[in-house]
Design an enzyme around this catalytic site. Structure first.
Site, short mmCIF file in Angstrom:
data_model
loop_
_atom_site.label_atom_id
_atom_site.label_comp_id
_atom_site.label_asym_id
_atom_site.label_seq_id
_atom_site.Cartn_x
_atom_site.Cartn_y
_atom_site.Cartn_z
CG HIS A 20 -1.72 1.21 1.42
ND1 HIS A 20 -3.02 1.34 0.97
CD2 HIS A 20 -1.42 2.40 2.04
CE1 HIS A 20 -3.47 2.54 1.29
NE2 HIS A 20 -2.52 3.20 1.94
CD GLU A 21 1.89 3.33 3.69
OE1 GLU A 21 2.08 4.43 3.12
OE2 GLU A 21 0.89 3.12 4.39
CG HIS B 299 0.28 6.11 -0.52
ND1 HIS B 299 -0.78 6.81 -1.06
CD2 HIS B 299 -0.19 5.56 0.64
CE1 HIS B 299 -1.84 6.69 -0.28
NE2 HIS B 299 -1.51 5.93 0.75
CD GLU C 54 -4.77 6.47 2.18
OE1 GLU C 54 -4.62 5.25 2.43
OE2 GLU C 54 -3.82 7.28 2.19
#
Length: 294
Positions: free
Chosen positions: A139-140, A143, A223
């Site tokens: 997930h990071e 980003h 997100e």
């Protein structure tokens, strides 16, 4: 680089159109050019400085320690996982830091895709299994790969500029009408008056709130894409499992009145939802099941 150029062009276009409009309605254009330059400098400088120092600020804030040489099997696993994920999305391997906190959390920061940092808490390590941690790391990574830190900074810079510029211009117009005099010498007197700064400060505060709503909207929007990016890297089930674990550990705190709990649970009143940086976990899980942002 393309992203930066597009945002700068957007900012300049808005200011250019505004200057034309003000010239048509008779506002002192020389004064507006000066205000425009000052607004742009003030609007972007703080955002760009915070971006450039973001890794340093983050590490100082959380007192985190970067893993340079793994001290145990788990740290070795984390480093290897990050390397594999970074390779998949074609970015330079981010630095990884662990910080002492019981909160289940992780975040990414850094001035660019190839100069970034991922930090994870002890609380996350303790409460999630390896598959879930893998999903959080992905997930990071998403980003970072999506350039979210840079985009957020640019949006904030543009909005800061517009807030400062519009507050000064509206104050100028209001002052001109209030005193019913547009002579240059009187404008200078009015700008130094206490009333001028009161009006300007009030407008900056009010417009700043509206700007925050836009910034938080983008934050929530990104997100969903980071979740889908994680699902593409490690699989949808792992990301859903990570969000469900987060949901289980944080839902008992929903009666707490802090803003952070509003962000985590998404249980706040509708007016507060406009200021949340994250969508509710329920919406994020639902989006993954529906593959809405893939």
């Amino acid at each position: 680089m393309i992203r930066i150029i597009l945002f700068l062009l957007t900012n300049l276009s808005v200011i250019f159109i505004l200057n034309i409009f003000l010239k048509i309605i008779g506002i002192n254009i020389g004064k507006i050019y000066f205000i425009t330059i000052i607004s742009s400098i003030l609007g972007f400088s703080s955002s760009l400085i915070s971006l450039l120092l973001s890794k340093w600020i983050a590490l100082k804030t959380i007192n985190g320690k970067i893993i340079k040489t793994p001290k145990n099997n788990f740290e070795n696993w984390i480093l290897n996982t990050i390397k594999k994920q970074a390779k998949k999305v074609n970015i330079k391997i981010p630095q990884i830091a662990i910080y002492k906190s019981l909160d289940i959390n992780a975040f990414a920061t850094g001035p660019s895709k190839n100069n970034s940092l991922i930090a994870i808490s002890y609380g996350l390590i303790k409460n999630m299994n390896k598959e879930e941690i893998e999903a959080v790391l992905a997930h990071e990574i998403s980003h970072i790969s999506n350039g979210d830190m840079v985009t957020m900074t640019l949006i904030q810079g543009v909005l800061n500029t517009i807030v400062i510029l519009f507050s000064k211009i509206i104050t100028q117009i209001f002052s001109n009408n209030l005193f019913n005099n547009n002579k240059e010498e009187n404008i200078n007197i009015k700008e130094n008056s206490f009333l001028y700064y009161i009006i300007s400060s009030f407008l900056e505060f009010t417009l700043g709130i509206l700007a925050s709503i836009i910034i938080m909207w983008f934050s929530r929007y990104r997100e969903f894409y980071a979740d889908s990016g994680s699902a593409k890297i490690v699989g949808c089930n792992k990301m859903i499992s990570a969000l469900k674990t987060l949901q289980i550990h944080h839902e008992p705190k929903e009666l707490n009145n802090s803003i952070s709990n509003f962000c985590i649970n998404g249980k706040s009143k509708k007016i507060f939802n406009l200021f949340l940086s994250h969508p509710s976990l329920k919406k994020r899980i639902s989006a993954l099941y529906k593959k809405k942002y893939f």
